[in-house]
Design an enzyme around this catalytic site. Sequence first.
Site, short mmCIF file in Angstrom:
data_model
loop_
_atom_site.label_atom_id
_atom_site.label_comp_id
_atom_site.label_asym_id
_atom_site.label_seq_id
_atom_site.Cartn_x
_atom_site.Cartn_y
_atom_site.Cartn_z
N CYS A 1 0.87 -1.17 0.00
CA CYS A 1 0.00 0.00 0.00
C CYS A 1 0.91 1.23 0.00
O CYS A 1 2.13 1.09 -0.09
CB CYS A 1 -1.00 -0.01 1.16
SG CYS A 1 -0.37 0.37 2.80
N HIS B 1 15.55 -12.58 12.04
CA HIS B 1 15.33 -12.34 13.46
C HIS B 1 13.87 -12.44 13.90
O HIS B 1 13.61 -12.70 15.07
CB HIS B 1 15.85 -10.95 13.85
CG HIS B 1 17.33 -10.84 13.75
ND1 HIS B 1 18.01 -9.74 14.22
CD2 HIS B 1 18.28 -11.66 13.23
CE1 HIS B 1 19.31 -9.90 14.00
NE2 HIS B 1 19.49 -11.07 13.39
#
Length: 144
Positions: free
Chosen positions: A65, A98
Amino acid sequence: MRISIGNDHAGPDYKQAILKHLEAQGHTVMNHGTDTFDSVDYPDFGHPVALDVTEGRSDFGIVICGSGNGIAITVNKHQGIRAALCWTKEIAALARQHNDANIISIPARFTSIQQAVEMVDTFLATAFEGGRHANRVNKIPVCQ
């Protein structure tokens, strides 16, 4: 790999470039995005991507978006989704390494199409490191 993609009116050209790139690599892409620049509501295109990932129809998701924020917030409402807003390929790598992100959110108004394609490639090619990162990811509550 099976990948689900969704976008609002800020990202049809991004989606098309990413979709063509991924299909040329042999990936199966499920397209839930709009193909026009007419104003639409990003949740209408983010929810189907999140459902594809949570229900196992796709391995990863890509949402696009204008800022990347609205659609990321939307998909992160789904149980089991860890969407990461990325604006560089380094952040895309860290989101996988991570955070075990399973959806990448791209801010179309703040990145180029070339950057977006590179981020997607990095995101899909990077593995979760586990270890201490798994401990942290496991502390993210699953709400129902």
